[in-house]
Design a protein around this motif. Structure first.
Motif, PDB file in Angstrom:
ATOM      1  N   SER A  29       9.176 -32.398   2.161  1.00 46.88           N
ATOM      2  CA  SER A  29       9.755 -33.136   1.047  1.00 46.88           C
ATOM      3  C   SER A  29      10.818 -32.310   0.331  1.00 46.88           C
ATOM      4  CB  SER A  29       8.638 -33.536   0.075  1.00 46.88           C
ATOM      5  OG  SER A  29       9.098 -34.469  -0.866  1.00 46.88           O
ATOM      6  N   SER A  33      14.950 -32.985   0.324  1.00 51.59           N
ATOM      7  CA  SER A  33      15.490 -33.243  -1.020  1.00 51.59           C
ATOM      8  C   SER A  33      16.566 -32.219  -1.378  1.00 51.59           C
ATOM      9  CB  SER A  33      14.366 -33.212  -2.060  1.00 51.59           C
ATOM     10  OG  SER A  33      13.411 -34.213  -1.804  1.00 51.59           O
ATOM     11  N   GLN A 100      14.490 -36.006  10.108  1.00 52.70           N
ATOM     12  CA  GLN A 100      14.796 -35.573   8.748  1.00 52.70           C
ATOM     13  C   GLN A 100      16.273 -35.774   8.422  1.00 52.70           C
ATOM     14  OE1 GLN A 100      13.357 -31.599   8.002  1.00 52.70           O
ATOM     15  NE2 GLN A 100      11.310 -32.047   8.766  1.00 52.70           N
ATOM     16  N   SER A 174      12.869 -42.839   2.901  1.00 47.37           N
ATOM     17  CA  SER A 174      12.067 -41.921   3.726  1.00 47.37           C
ATOM     18  C   SER A 174      11.192 -42.697   4.702  1.00 47.37           C
ATOM     19  CB  SER A 174      11.196 -41.047   2.823  1.00 47.37           C
ATOM     20  OG  SER A 174      11.979 -40.306   1.923  1.00 47.37           O
ATOM     21  N   THR A 185       8.560 -35.832   9.448  1.00 45.77           N
ATOM     22  CA  THR A 185       9.295 -36.602   8.432  1.00 45.77           C
ATOM     23  C   THR A 185       8.379 -37.118   7.326  1.00 45.77           C
ATOM     24  OG1 THR A 185       9.013 -38.622   9.756  1.00 45.77           O
ATOM     25  CG2 THR A 185      11.051 -37.359  10.083  1.00 45.77           C
ATOM     26  N   THR A 187       6.912 -37.109   3.915  1.00 45.03           N
ATOM     27  CA  THR A 187       7.185 -36.523   2.600  1.00 45.03           C
ATOM     28  C   THR A 187       6.014 -36.826   1.661  1.00 45.03           C
ATOM     29  OG1 THR A 187       8.317 -38.512   1.814  1.00 45.03           O
ATOM     30  CG2 THR A 187       9.659 -36.855   2.945  1.00 45.03           C
TER      31      THR A 187
END
Length: 234
Positions: A29, A33, A100, A174, A185, A187
């Motif tokens: 995550s 981000s 991602q 996401s 992937t 999160t």
């Protein structure tokens, strides 16, 4: 209420134990981000500065469009990006879907208007005497831009922090573009949605507490920079 308090207690124990799954999810995550915020900042801050200090036909319309994009639903961005990176899409051969990179692309589109509009607002608040003084002292355009950006730095930092807070709590993009694959992937927000569907509240609550901690830190930084901006204005 017992379920709630038991989940809170178990979540704290899970956080204190340093659960590998929890750390892995938080790491993914934070990685996506930070990446999306960095890329969006590199694009948005110079563009915001140029728009703020330029006079051109359609500027008011452009600002209206940017403000409109602030309310763009994440589902729309997810569908838009999906249409390009799916197998039948224009960028299908790059095999970006459910990676991602796909999440980062979607999140960059989400926060570019956020950083750009807040940068424009921050730069526009700078007294024009700074620019005139710099030009009077013989500064060229690059040196003048550096002076303005330095004066607007707290407002720009606040814009970047606000954008980071937007993406780290985002779930639609996401889920649609990342696919919520464990270890790749997944999160914090998508994991919370999955654990809720499974009826496993402990990990979901632990992730929720972690996300709230990040949100608290982000808001503290945001208010700090906003306060500095207000002091500068005085």
């Amino acid at each position: 209420m017992d379920l709630f308090f038991d989940s809170i207690r178990s979540a704290f124990l899970l956080l204190l134990s340093g659960d590998p799954q929890l750390i892995e999810i938080v790491g993914v995550s934070l990685k996506v981000s930070f990446s999306s915020t960095l890329i969006a900042s590199i694009v948005s801050i110079p563009c915001g500065f140029i728009i703020a200090y330029s006079v051109f036909p359609g500027k008011r319309l452009l600002l209206t469009c940017l403000n409109t994009l602030l309310a763009l639903p994440t589902v729309v961005i997810g569908l838009f990006v999906y249409s390009f990176i799916s197998r039948r899409g224009l960028l299908g051969p790059l095999e970006l879907l459910y990676t991602q990179k796909a999440i980062v692309i979607g999140q960059v589109i989400l926060i570019v208007p956020v950083i750009m509009t807040l940068t424009i607002a921050a730069v526009s608040r700078i007294d024009d005497r700074f620019r005139m003084t710099a030009l009077t002292l013989g500064a060229n355009r690059c040196q003048m831009a550096r002076v303005i950006l330095e004066e607007a730095r707290y407002g720009i930092f606040a814009a970047v922090i606000a954008a980071f807070g937007r993406v780290i709590a985002e779930v639609g993009i996401s889920m649609m573009l990342g696919g919520n694959a464990r270890g790749f992937t997944r999160t914090m927000t998508t994991a919370m949605a999955l654990e809720y569907d499974k009826g496993e509240f402990v990990l979901a609550v632990a992730l929720g507490l972690t996300l709230m901690a990040f949100a608290f830190i982000i808001n503290m930084l945001f208010h700090f920079f906003q306060g500095r901006t207000g002091q500068d204005a005085v």
